[in-house]
Design a protein around this motif. Structure first.
Motif, short mmCIF file in Angstrom:
data_model
loop_
_atom_site.label_atom_id
_atom_site.label_comp_id
_atom_site.label_asym_id
_atom_site.label_seq_id
_atom_site.Cartn_x
_atom_site.Cartn_y
_atom_site.Cartn_z
N LEU A 1 -14.36 9.13 0.10
CA LEU A 1 -14.21 8.61 1.47
C LEU A 1 -12.74 8.42 1.80
CD1 LEU A 1 -15.21 7.44 4.13
CD2 LEU A 1 -15.56 5.24 2.95
N THR A 2 -11.99 7.86 0.86
CA THR A 2 -10.55 7.65 1.07
C THR A 2 -9.87 8.98 1.37
OG1 THR A 2 -10.62 5.84 -0.55
CG2 THR A 2 -8.45 6.70 0.07
N GLU A 3 -10.19 10.01 0.60
CA GLU A 3 -9.58 11.32 0.80
C GLU A 3 -9.98 11.92 2.14
OE1 GLU A 3 -8.78 15.39 -1.73
OE2 GLU A 3 -10.65 14.30 -2.07
N ALA A 4 -11.24 11.77 2.53
CA ALA A 4 -11.68 12.32 3.81
C ALA A 4 -10.90 11.73 4.97
CB ALA A 4 -13.18 12.06 3.99
N VAL B 1 -1.77 10.41 -2.56
CA VAL B 1 -1.40 9.00 -2.73
C VAL B 1 -2.63 8.10 -2.56
CG1 VAL B 1 0.02 7.11 -1.83
CG2 VAL B 1 0.97 9.41 -1.96
N ALA B 2 -3.42 8.41 -1.54
CA ALA B 2 -4.60 7.59 -1.24
C ALA B 2 -5.60 7.60 -2.39
CB ALA B 2 -5.25 8.08 0.06
N ARG B 3 -5.81 8.75 -2.98
CA ARG B 3 -6.74 8.82 -4.12
C ARG B 3 -6.23 7.98 -5.30
NH1 ARG B 3 -10.92 12.81 -4.33
NH2 ARG B 3 -11.01 12.33 -6.55
N THR B 4 -4.93 8.04 -5.53
CA THR B 4 -4.35 7.25 -6.63
C THR B 4 -4.59 5.76 -6.42
OG1 THR B 4 -2.63 8.91 -7.05
CG2 THR B 4 -2.19 6.67 -7.81
N ILE B 5 -4.30 5.29 -5.21
CA ILE B 5 -4.47 3.86 -4.90
C ILE B 5 -5.95 3.49 -4.94
CG2 ILE B 5 -4.13 2.08 -3.15
CD1 ILE B 5 -1.66 3.67 -2.21
N PRO C 1 -6.41 -7.55 6.87
CA PRO C 1 -6.37 -6.42 5.93
C PRO C 1 -6.25 -6.88 4.49
CG PRO C 1 -4.25 -6.67 7.02
CD PRO C 1 -5.18 -7.65 7.67
N VAL C 2 -6.77 -6.06 3.58
CA VAL C 2 -6.66 -6.38 2.15
C VAL C 2 -5.79 -5.38 1.42
CG1 VAL C 2 -8.84 -7.63 1.98
CG2 VAL C 2 -8.82 -5.14 1.67
N VAL C 3 -5.48 -4.26 2.04
CA VAL C 3 -4.64 -3.24 1.41
C VAL C 3 -3.31 -3.23 2.14
CG1 VAL C 3 -4.40 -0.82 0.76
CG2 VAL C 3 -6.67 -1.90 0.79
N ARG C 4 -2.26 -3.72 1.47
CA ARG C 4 -0.97 -3.90 2.14
C ARG C 4 0.17 -3.87 1.12
NH1 ARG C 4 -2.79 -2.61 6.18
NH2 ARG C 4 -2.71 -3.55 8.24
N VAL D 1 -6.60 2.01 2.78
CA VAL D 1 -5.79 2.72 1.79
C VAL D 1 -5.16 3.97 2.41
CG1 VAL D 1 -5.90 4.12 -0.32
CG2 VAL D 1 -6.99 1.87 -0.26
N ALA D 2 -5.94 4.72 3.19
CA ALA D 2 -5.42 5.92 3.83
C ALA D 2 -4.24 5.59 4.74
CB ALA D 2 -6.52 6.63 4.62
N ALA D 3 -4.31 4.48 5.46
CA ALA D 3 -3.23 4.09 6.36
C ALA D 3 -1.96 3.75 5.59
CB ALA D 3 -3.67 2.90 7.22
N VAL D 4 -2.08 3.00 4.51
CA VAL D 4 -0.91 2.63 3.72
C VAL D 4 -0.34 3.85 3.02
CG1 VAL D 4 -0.11 1.28 1.75
CG2 VAL D 4 -1.58 0.22 3.45
N ALA D 5 -1.21 4.75 2.55
CA ALA D 5 -0.74 5.98 1.92
C ALA D 5 0.08 6.83 2.89
CB ALA D 5 -1.93 6.79 1.39
N ASP D 6 -0.28 6.78 4.15
CA ASP D 6 0.51 7.47 5.19
C ASP D 6 1.92 6.90 5.24
OD1 ASP D 6 1.10 9.13 7.37
OD2 ASP D 6 0.29 7.71 8.82
#
Length: 382
Positions: free
Chosen positions: A86-89, A72-76, A282-285, A188-193
């Protein structure tokens, strides 16, 4: 093409221990690969989300959850022009610090460790990747870049107040600027969670029979997704119907995050990755309306899944296993494996408690049960 506010691996703040660059991989790719090869990452296979490890083969584990979050994080990240590696890591590492039995184990360890600096799974994840993984000759941990460590430590937002000791100790020697928001990739990783667990908890709860499709059709987002499937595919068999509806729920959440985050980024117009951190917000929400819908879904899951009689029974037993293991090791540290008891037998109670905590936190569900049975002679968990 990355956006100007994406993290650039060529401009990383570097690693605590300097290393030569790779000829074939970016710095963030190397971080991701080291996380995948870590022992703690493999152990996530036998750590569960809500159900305990022996309950069934189809429920999510921390490993499958982490892989779903990373997808999900990679898609976003790609849609927003961010650095996908970095997002995936950060996504793959975000649950490394979870002890056995999910939040039940974390709550038990937090209570037990209150006299010795507390316990928090994000802080424990940082400790794992900076100290407890001991495979490399030149350093303890994985020696990840500053950006990845920052994302692990504060992907959920600034960390202030009384810090768990594992976080405070590392931050004292490598400043992660804990009082600010993380870069956009960690956000992004947090929202993907959130996207992943809202969706798969509905799916796992249905599979476990804790509630039915009729029970969740009144929920926002969910009801209209089932209605769309019924309109497009009348008479679909129950399993396919459920999957088709819940994948649409998944899609609604992802599309909302992308649209809302694009709006916020356009309004803020950050010119660099650091400018994102400096915004103070935050900017990703999720958008406000969808976040309100998700709160209703979470309230339903809390009442009908996390507090279901079956799950509560497992929670009571699992918490007792953690508490009794902790007490047993504190009373007889020589029962810890070699390498752990060398630290624990120092005569320092704080050092002992932290070694015991680290050892238990690294256990899988099954190993914790078996170790409890071996040490405490108790088979009542079955």
């Amino acid at each position: 093409m990355h956006a100007p506010f994406a993290s650039d691996p060529e401009q990383t703040r570097g690693r605590l221990v300097a290393e030569p660059s790779s000829a074939h991989r970016s710095e963030f790719q190397r971080d991701r690969d080291r996380i995948i090869h870590a022992s703690a990452f493999r152990r996530l296979k036998h750590k569960t989300q809500v159900f305990v490890e022996h309950e069934g083969d189809y429920y999510r584990t921390r490993l499958t959850h982490s892989i779903e979050v990373a997808q999900v994080a990679r898609t976003i990240a790609k849609a927003l022009g961010l650095n996908e590696e970095l997002t995936e890591a950060v996504a793959l590492a975000h649950d490394l610090g979870h002890p056995p039995f999910g939040h039940t184990g974390e709550d038990a360890l937090a209570e037990l460790m209150a006299p010795w600096g507390g316990f928090d799974h994000n802080a424990q994840a940082l400790k794992i990747v900076t100290r407890l993984e001991t495979h490399y000759a030149a350093f303890d941990g994985l020696n990840l870049t500053w950006e990845t460590l920052e994302g692990i430590a504060k992907h959920n937002g600034p960390v202030t107040g009384d810090l768990p000791y594992a976080l405070a100790e590392y931050d004292a020697r490598h400043d992660l600027e804990l009082s600010t928001h993380a870069g956009a990739e960690a956000q992004v990783a947090a929202v993907a969670d959130d996207v992943a667990y809202n969706n798969h908890d509905l799916m796992d709860g249905l599979r476990a029979g804790l509630f039915s499709v009729d029970d969740i059709r009144a929920l926002p987002i969910v009801g209209r997704c089932f209605a769309e499937v019924d309109r497009r595919h009348p008479g679909l068999d129950p399993d396919r119907r459920r999957h088709e509806a819940l994948r649409r729920v998944f899609g609604v959440m992802v599309e909302d995050v992308i649209a809302e985050s694009r709006r916020r980024l356009a309004a803020a117009a950050p010119a660099s990755a650091q400018a994102v951190r400096d915004l103070g917000r935050p900017v990703v929400r999720f958008s406000g309306p969808l976040w309100s819908d998700l709160q209703q879904i979470r309230a339903f899951l809390f009442a009908n899944m996390y507090r279901h009689a079956r799950v509560k029974k497992m929670r009571v037993t699992s918490a007792r296993v953690v508490r009794e293991l902790f007490a047993a090791y504190m009373a007889a540290p020589e029962s810890l494996p070699a390498g752990w008891n060398a630290h624990a037998l120092s005569g320092d109670e704080t050092r002992l408690a932290r070694a015991v905590c680290d050892y238990i936190a690294g256990m899988t569900d099954r190993f914790a049960y078996n170790e409890h049975r071996r040490i405490c002679g108790d088979r009542t968990w079955r």
